[in-house]
Design a protein around this motif. Structure first.
Motif, PDB file in Angstrom:
ATOM      1  N   THR A 381       0.806  -1.229   0.000  1.00 25.83           N
ATOM      2  CA  THR A 381       0.000   0.000   0.000  1.00 25.83           C
ATOM      3  C   THR A 381       0.832   1.269   0.000  1.00 25.83           C
ATOM      4  N   GLY A 382       2.115   1.164   0.349  1.00 30.88           N
ATOM      5  CA  GLY A 382       2.961   2.343   0.452  1.00 30.88           C
ATOM      6  C   GLY A 382       2.781   3.106   1.746  1.00 30.88           C
ATOM      7  N   LYS A 383       1.977   2.577   2.676  1.00 22.86           N
ATOM      8  CA  LYS A 383       1.722   3.249   3.945  1.00 22.86           C
ATOM      9  C   LYS A 383       2.296   2.425   5.101  1.00 22.86           C
ATOM     10  N   ARG A 384       2.931   3.125   6.030  1.00 18.96           N
ATOM     11  CA  ARG A 384       3.479   2.483   7.224  1.00 18.96           C
ATOM     12  C   ARG A 384       2.471   2.650   8.356  1.00 18.96           C
ATOM     13  N   GLU A 385       1.890   1.546   8.829  1.00 18.79           N
ATOM     14  CA  GLU A 385       0.833   1.602   9.837  1.00 18.79           C
ATOM     15  C   GLU A 385       1.097   0.592  10.948  1.00 18.79           C
ATOM     16  N   ASP A 386       2.207   0.796  11.663  1.00 25.36           N
ATOM     17  CA  ASP A 386       2.605  -0.135  12.720  1.00 25.36           C
ATOM     18  C   ASP A 386       1.506  -0.306  13.765  1.00 25.36           C
ATOM     19  N   GLY A 387       1.053   0.830  14.332  1.00 25.01           N
ATOM     20  CA  GLY A 387       0.088   0.777  15.422  1.00 25.01           C
ATOM     21  C   GLY A 387      -1.243   0.210  14.999  1.00 25.01           C
ATOM     22  N   THR A 388      -1.709   0.584  13.822  1.00 28.57           N
ATOM     23  CA  THR A 388      -3.019   0.127  13.366  1.00 28.57           C
ATOM     24  C   THR A 388      -3.020  -1.375  13.108  1.00 28.57           C
ATOM     25  N   VAL A 389      -1.981  -1.867  12.433  1.00 27.65           N
ATOM     26  CA  VAL A 389      -1.888  -3.304  12.168  1.00 27.65           C
ATOM     27  C   VAL A 389      -1.821  -4.075  13.478  1.00 27.65           C
ATOM     28  N   TYR A 390      -0.987  -3.609  14.401  1.00 29.49           N
ATOM     29  CA  TYR A 390      -0.874  -4.319  15.677  1.00 29.49           C
ATOM     30  C   TYR A 390      -2.178  -4.240  16.453  1.00 29.49           C
ATOM     31  N   ALA A 391      -2.889  -3.104  16.365  1.00 28.88           N
ATOM     32  CA  ALA A 391      -4.148  -2.955  17.087  1.00 28.88           C
ATOM     33  C   ALA A 391      -5.182  -3.965  16.608  1.00 28.88           C
ATOM     34  N   VAL A 392      -5.233  -4.186  15.300  1.00 31.63           N
ATOM     35  CA  VAL A 392      -6.180  -5.170  14.764  1.00 31.63           C
ATOM     36  C   VAL A 392      -5.846  -6.556  15.301  1.00 31.63           C
ATOM     37  N   TYR A 393      -4.563  -6.887  15.318  1.00 37.77           N
ATOM     38  CA  TYR A 393      -4.163  -8.190  15.856  1.00 37.77           C
ATOM     39  C   TYR A 393      -4.450  -8.270  17.354  1.00 37.77           C
ATOM     40  N   SER A 394      -4.172  -7.188  18.079  1.00 38.67           N
ATOM     41  CA  SER A 394      -4.442  -7.165  19.513  1.00 38.67           C
ATOM     42  C   SER A 394      -5.927  -7.361  19.793  1.00 38.67           C
ATOM     43  N   PHE A 395      -6.771  -6.728  18.978  1.00 39.51           N
ATOM     44  CA  PHE A 395      -8.211  -6.894  19.146  1.00 39.51           C
ATOM     45  C   PHE A 395      -8.612  -8.345  18.933  1.00 39.51           C
ATOM     46  N   ALA A 396      -8.004  -8.981  17.933  1.00 39.61           N
ATOM     47  CA  ALA A 396      -8.313 -10.393  17.680  1.00 39.61           C
ATOM     48  C   ALA A 396      -7.933 -11.255  18.871  1.00 39.61           C
ATOM     49  N   ARG A 397      -6.785 -10.956  19.483  1.00 42.60           N
ATOM     50  CA  ARG A 397      -6.369 -11.706  20.670  1.00 42.60           C
ATOM     51  C   ARG A 397      -7.346 -11.485  21.829  1.00 42.60           C
ATOM     52  N   LYS A 398      -7.824 -10.263  21.959  1.00 41.98           N
ATOM     53  CA  LYS A 398      -8.780  -9.995  23.033  1.00 41.98           C
ATOM     54  C   LYS A 398     -10.099 -10.714  22.785  1.00 41.98           C
ATOM     55  N   VAL A 399     -10.513 -10.789  21.529  1.00 42.17           N
ATOM     56  CA  VAL A 399     -11.723 -11.536  21.219  1.00 42.17           C
ATOM     57  C   VAL A 399     -11.526 -13.002  21.566  1.00 42.17           C
ATOM     58  N   GLY A 400     -10.346 -13.528  21.241  1.00 42.51           N
ATOM     59  CA  GLY A 400     -10.045 -14.901  21.624  1.00 42.51           C
ATOM     60  C   GLY A 400     -10.075 -15.080  23.132  1.00 42.51           C
ATOM     61  N   GLN A 401      -9.531 -14.090  23.847  1.00 41.66           N
ATOM     62  CA  GLN A 401      -9.565 -14.123  25.310  1.00 41.66           C
ATOM     63  C   GLN A 401     -11.007 -14.106  25.807  1.00 41.66           C
ATOM     64  N   ALA A 402     -11.818 -13.249  25.195  1.00 36.23           N
ATOM     65  CA  ALA A 402     -13.213 -13.146  25.619  1.00 36.23           C
ATOM     66  C   ALA A 402     -13.973 -14.434  25.328  1.00 36.23           C
ATOM     67  N   LEU A 403     -13.732 -15.012  24.144  1.00 28.97           N
ATOM     68  CA  LEU A 403     -14.392 -16.270  23.808  1.00 28.97           C
ATOM     69  C   LEU A 403     -14.006 -17.358  24.796  1.00 28.97           C
ATOM     70  N   ALA A 404     -12.720 -17.365  25.168  1.00 26.44           N
ATOM     71  CA  ALA A 404     -12.264 -18.363  26.136  1.00 26.44           C
ATOM     72  C   ALA A 404     -12.949 -18.160  27.480  1.00 26.44           C
ATOM     73  N   GLY A 405     -12.953 -16.890  27.951  1.00 28.50           N
ATOM     74  CA  GLY A 405     -13.605 -16.611  29.219  1.00 28.50           C
ATOM     75  C   GLY A 405     -15.108 -16.765  29.142  1.00 28.50           C
ATOM     76  N   GLY A 406     -15.687 -16.221  28.060  1.00 28.74           N
ATOM     77  CA  GLY A 406     -17.131 -16.300  27.908  1.00 28.74           C
ATOM     78  C   GLY A 406     -17.616 -17.723  27.735  1.00 28.74           C
ATOM     79  N   LEU A 407     -17.023 -18.442  26.794  1.00 29.81           N
ATOM     80  CA  LEU A 407     -17.432 -19.818  26.587  1.00 29.81           C
ATOM     81  C   LEU A 407     -17.101 -20.676  27.797  1.00 29.81           C
ATOM     82  N   GLY A 408     -15.978 -20.327  28.475  1.00 31.90           N
ATOM     83  CA  GLY A 408     -15.646 -21.056  29.698  1.00 31.90           C
ATOM     84  C   GLY A 408     -16.758 -20.940  30.713  1.00 31.90           C
TER      85      GLY A 408
END
Length: 476
Positions: A381-408
């Protein structure tokens, strides 16, 4: 200190000035960053459900709703934080390190505030208000504001592939050491055995432990801040603001990111549900809470054993290739545990150790996937987006955490678990064993399939993207 800026906005630091070359201090500092993170993250992932159900007396269903609902808030706060760190003018101590300085105390305080034992005497409605407020304050705001800058920082500590792989390894070592400390100490501190052999939770010790972990987290964050340095600074050129839809559409075309997001969801679901269910497994199936300490040592042993060899493995075979093999091995071991219905704690621990060799291999490498994806985003894309890319991944990890806690929580309710009972019925204990082994086994095999067939950044592709960015920098 002299600096030159190319027309892409990359600032090159003169190492003859104040910025020292990349070295062991950066690795150790980055390790302490995740050590600090996990004094709250792993503690919450492993024991917050226990505290809410065993100490506060909340139902597993209510706790599950809380964990899942919080992720809707994170959908906004995580990405917003990523955009903030990408677009704010850097401080003297860097774009990302500054947030570690700002947020280390708030995240420790907010984490400790989730474990106040005297709340158990409040009315049920008041307890719900308390857990919603304190959990959101920690997970959606304070933790987000330190974790996203910390995770994004790896891409500006060094641009070298081998350096980033070593940062990923040391980050995972930090998480493993935190997991070891929490896994060994917490069961010895917060549980005791009554005269009937039942495992009883000690509420006051839960609170004291949380405040001690908060103080230790601050120490770790300070060490991370002091030892790490940002070497590559990206100044954003003045350009038309990108709408949220344009940003999401751009990220939606990032195939490696989408694949890793899917893998993260499944991986965190498996790992954190396994950690949560292990508490109930040893309380109610093996009826030996003290054995949790040794099990947690074994669980982390595989990661620490592999750590010295990760750079060699990644360089020789590639990160994608090595991670896929690790997930395949872990899935096979957990399915074997499910089928064997192991009743011996030593045998359970022996097989668990084999499984952690697989998960450890993947977890030691996975953080380097993010820096590779950030480079891929810039190349395409020609754009450097360190924080945004990591934020999307971090959100996915939190959703996984929530699913684990919620489904647990939902699963505990569905299998007939009674939080007030000193001991569970045998059929409930058997169901706990099934969840603790079958769910991780299936999920790890799904992660293997995602990494093997959907994640495109092979060893050759990563090297090609690194060369493109290096040549582009030299040409300017």
């Amino acid at each position: 200190m002299s600096r030159t800026v190319d027309d892409k906005g990359n600032v090159k630091e003169d190492r003859a000035g104040d910025v020292r070359p990349f070295g062991i201090r950066d690795k150790i500092g980055y390790m302490f960053g995740d050590f600090g993170n996990d004094f709250s993250f792993i503690f919450a992932s492993s024991y917050l459900m226990v505290f809410y159900t065993k100490v506060l007396g909340l139902s597993g269903f209510a706790v599950g709703l809380l964990f899942l609902g919080a992720r809707f808030v994170d959908a906004f706060t995580d990405v917003t934080m990523g955009r903030i760190v990408d677009h704010m003018r850097p401080e003297k101590d860097g774009r990302f390190r500054a947030w570690i300085r700002r947020m280390c105390i708030p995240v420790a305080v907010s984490s400790s505030a989730m474990y106040l034992y005297f709340v158990r005497d409040w009315a049920y409605g008041a307890k719900l208000v308390y857990v919603v407020f304190t959990y959101l304050l920690w997970s959606s705001f304070c933790y987000t504001a330190i974790n996203i800058p910390y995770g994004s920082m790896a891409s500006v500590i060094s641009t070298e592939v081998k350096d980033r792989a070593s940062l990923s390894t040391f980050r995972s070592i930090g998480a493993s050491l935190a997991g070891l400390a929490i896994g060994v100490l917490v069961p010895l501190i917060v549980y005791e055995t009554d005269q009937a052999g039942n495992q009883i939770v000690l509420p006051v010790r839960f609170t004291v432990t949380a405040f001690v972990f908060g103080a230790l987290a601050v120490v770790c964050y300070v060490l991370c801040y002091a030892l790490c340095r940002e070497r590559v600074v990206f100044h954003k050129k003045e350009e038309k603001g990108e709408t949220a839809w344009e940003m999401l559409r751009s990220l939606g075309r990032n195939r490696p990111l989408l694949a890793l997001v899917c893998a993260a969801l499944v991986l965190l679901l498996a790992t954190l549900m396994g950690q949560t269910m292990n508490n109930y497994l040893f309380l109610d199936y093996f009826r030996n809470a003290k054995a949790l300490s040794m099990v947690n040592v074994v669980s982390i042993g595989g990661t620490l054993l592999l750590a010295p060899f990760i750079s060699t493995i990644a360089s020789k075979f590639g990160k994608k290739e090595a991670g896929a093999v690790g997930m395949l091995a872990a899935g096979i071991v957990y399915l074997a545990l499910f089928l064997l219905r192991v009743e011996s704690i030593p045998l359970f621990m022996a097989l668990l150790f084999l499984g952690t060799l697989g998960t450890g291999l993947f977890n030691l490498i996975v953080w380097a996937y993010i820096t590779d994806i950030i480079d891929y985003q810039e190349v395409t894309t020609g754009k450097r987006e360190d924080g945004t890319v990591y934020a999307v991944y971090s959100f996915a990890r939190k959703v996984g955490q929530a699913l684990a806690g919620g489904l647990g929580g939902f699963v505990l309710t569905a299998i007939g678990y009674v939080s007030e009972a000193p001991a569970q019925r045998e059929v409930v204990a058997e169901r706990i064993y099934t969840v603790a082994t079958l769910v991780p086994g299936v999920c790890y095999l799904v992660v293997f399939l995602i990494i093997r067939f959907a994640y495109p950044l092979t060893k050759g592709e990563v090297e090609k993207n690194t060369a493109i960015l290096r040549d582009s920098s030299i040409s300017h």
